[in-house]
Design an enzyme around this catalytic site. Structure first.
Site, PDB file in Angstrom:
ATOM      1  N   SER A   1     -10.961   0.693  -6.759  1.00 29.17           N
ATOM      2  CA  SER A   1     -10.113   1.497  -5.881  1.00 29.17           C
ATOM      3  C   SER A   1      -8.764   1.835  -6.487  1.00 29.17           C
ATOM      4  O   SER A   1      -7.947   2.505  -5.855  1.00 29.17           O
ATOM      5  CB  SER A   1      -9.903   0.769  -4.560  1.00 29.17           C
ATOM      6  OG  SER A   1      -9.357  -0.500  -4.803  1.00 29.17           O
TER       7      SER A   1
ATOM      8  N   THR B   1      -6.157   0.570  -2.009  1.00 27.59           N
ATOM      9  CA  THR B   1      -4.885   0.712  -2.729  1.00 27.59           C
ATOM     10  C   THR B   1      -4.140  -0.609  -2.910  1.00 27.59           C
ATOM     11  O   THR B   1      -4.175  -1.457  -2.020  1.00 27.59           O
ATOM     12  CB  THR B   1      -3.982   1.619  -1.868  1.00 27.59           C
ATOM     13  OG1 THR B   1      -4.612   2.861  -1.750  1.00 27.59           O
ATOM     14  CG2 THR B   1      -2.598   1.764  -2.430  1.00 27.59           C
TER      15      THR B   1
ATOM     16  N   THR C   1      -3.283   3.933  -6.557  1.00 27.65           N
ATOM     17  CA  THR C   1      -4.642   4.021  -6.016  1.00 27.65           C
ATOM     18  C   THR C   1      -5.462   5.090  -6.731  1.00 27.65           C
ATOM     19  O   THR C   1      -4.897   6.006  -7.338  1.00 27.65           O
ATOM     20  CB  THR C   1      -4.574   4.385  -4.514  1.00 27.65           C
ATOM     21  OG1 THR C   1      -5.863   4.262  -3.935  1.00 27.65           O
ATOM     22  CG2 THR C   1      -4.081   5.797  -4.303  1.00 27.65           C
TER      23      THR C   1
ATOM     24  N   ARG D   1      -7.694  16.330  -3.698  1.00 29.84           N
ATOM     25  CA  ARG D   1      -7.102  15.652  -2.537  1.00 29.84           C
ATOM     26  C   ARG D   1      -6.083  14.584  -2.997  1.00 29.84           C
ATOM     27  O   ARG D   1      -6.328  13.818  -3.914  1.00 29.84           O
ATOM     28  CB  ARG D   1      -8.209  14.989  -1.725  1.00 29.84           C
ATOM     29  CG  ARG D   1      -7.719  14.239  -0.472  1.00 29.84           C
ATOM     30  CD  ARG D   1      -7.563  12.765  -0.731  1.00 29.84           C
ATOM     31  NE  ARG D   1      -7.243  12.010   0.485  1.00 29.84           N
ATOM     32  CZ  ARG D   1      -6.840  10.747   0.488  1.00 29.84           C
ATOM     33  NH1 ARG D   1      -6.708  10.092  -0.644  1.00 29.84           N
ATOM     34  NH2 ARG D   1      -6.567  10.121   1.608  1.00 29.84           N
TER      35      ARG D   1
ATOM     36  N   THR E   1      -1.719   0.984   3.294  1.00 29.68           N
ATOM     37  CA  THR E   1      -3.059   1.078   2.731  1.00 29.68           C
ATOM     38  C   THR E   1      -3.978   1.596   3.830  1.00 29.68           C
ATOM     39  O   THR E   1      -3.675   1.466   5.016  1.00 29.68           O
ATOM     40  CB  THR E   1      -3.540  -0.290   2.206  1.00 29.68           C
ATOM     41  OG1 THR E   1      -4.862  -0.154   1.671  1.00 29.68           O
ATOM     42  CG2 THR E   1      -3.563  -1.353   3.279  1.00 29.68           C
ATOM     43  N   GLY E   2      -5.073   2.203   3.437  1.00 31.70           N
ATOM     44  CA  GLY E   2      -5.992   2.741   4.427  1.00 31.70           C
ATOM     45  C   GLY E   2      -6.096   4.253   4.326  1.00 31.70           C
ATOM     46  O   GLY E   2      -5.820   4.821   3.272  1.00 31.70           O
TER      47      GLY E   2
END
Ligand code: SD4
Length: 335
Positions: free
Chosen positions: A91, A193, A211, A221, A244-245
């Site tokens: 990731s 991340t 990330t 993106r 994060t997320g």
């Protein structure tokens, strides 16, 4: 990271009712996991916190610097470089899962105690985007470089070109292509991340965030992680925060800047993170597949975290403590 795999089956716990604005503000955060140790005392001692299990190795590298009275800025860069260079981590950096075209594109940013900041986004073929971001901060009049320009800048600064797509990540991508179903899975490797925040012995704060973004995203993106104010924010008068997320949800509320502002207005780090999560909840009708977690650290060395779905944790290191802390959460996971 394997131990997070498949362990989350989300409990609906009342489903839609829970995400109404009223329910959000009245939801009691889980409190049993974060102990009173989240209140460090003001002893001029250094502290580092960072997202997820991979934060432990990153914190250890950061501590090599903080423990010798080094600067928070050097520490945050050194810390997240470890994660970026770990090919097993899918990731971040080398070995990151690619976008839907099979390209590994990286996002990173860094910020110091003077509000200097640097960022790169949509950067390919460079293993340590955080160090490129630092060079943007220190050696250009700009804050952010993207895509080919960021790559060209990195090469000019001596960063080697490297293929970041490992055979494992390529295999996973080819498997994904069979269905091409873009669906972030909560607390899994496709969005993990590393955000790392440090306070040094001089009392200065810095942060770094890096990330490979959401796995199988559209080519081009960019998420929250390289955006100062979204994925990361530091104000040396107050504190620092990172996220994060699902980056789109973080950007929509300027997440990390909001967490810092809430601390400025007296919230503890955990309260500030919770209130930012509350804002996200209010803006989304359905959070079943939406995970966001924040961590925050203030000038006094107090820290905390909060997330939407149970399962997000962060690594803590001080002179005397080294532990994983389960962040408080809004919605409990079904075990
Ligand atoms: C992004 N926020 O690109 C990143 C991904 C992430 O944990 O943080 N995953 O949206």
């Amino acid at each position: 990271m394997k131990d997070r795999r498949n362990f989350l089956k989300l409990s609906l716990l009342g489903g839609a009712a829970l995400v109404s604005p009223t329910a959000c503000t009245s939801a009691e955060p889980n409190t049993e996991k974060e102990s009173p140790s989240t209140k460090q005392t003001k002893t001029n001692s250094a502290i580092v916190i960072s997202t997820w299990y991979h934060g432990q190795a990153a914190n250890a590298a950061a501590w090599e610097i903080l423990g010798k009275k080094g600067s928070a800025l050097d520490a945050v860069e050194a810390g997240v470089r470890v994660t970026e260079s770990d090919p097993k981590n899918q990731s971040v950096g080398l070995g990151g899962l690619p976008d839907r075209e099979g390209k590994v594109t990286l996002d990173a940013c860094i910020m110091n105690h003077k509000n200097d900041c640097g960022a790169v986004a949509f950067l390919q073929d460079i293993e340590n985007p955080i160090s490129v971001a630092r060079k943007v901060m220190e050696e250009t009049p700009h804050v952010m470089l993207v895509g080919k320009g960021a790559y060209q800048f990195a090469r000019e600064k001596g960063f080697p070109k490297k293929n970041l797509l490992t055979s494992e990540s390529e295999k996973a991508w080819k498997e994904w292509l069979k269905t091409s179903n873009y669906k972030p899975v909560i607390n899994r490797e496709n969005h993990d991340t590393i955000g790392l925040l440090a306070l040094d012995e001089m009392g200065n704060l810095s942060g770094a965030c890096t990330t490979s973004g959401m796995a199988y995203k559209l080519h081009g993106r960019v998420g929250d992680s390289p955006l100062i104010g979204a994925g990361l924010f530091v104000d040396n008068e107050v504190g620092a925060a990172c996220a994060t997320g699902v980056g789109e949800a973080v950007i929509r509320i300027a997440g990390s800047a909001i967490v810092v502002e809430l601390m400025r207005h007296g919230r503890t780090p955990m309260e500030a993170c919770k209130e930012a999560v509350d804002r996200i909840l209010k803006k989304h009708d359905n959070i079943d597949d939406l995970q966001v977690g924040f961590i925050a650290l203030n000038k006094e060395g107090e820290y905390g975290g909060f997330c939407i779905h149970e399962g997000f944790n962060y690594a803590l290191k001080t002179k005397t403590q080294e532990e994983m802390v389960d962040a408080k959460f809004y919605r409990k996971a079904e075990k």
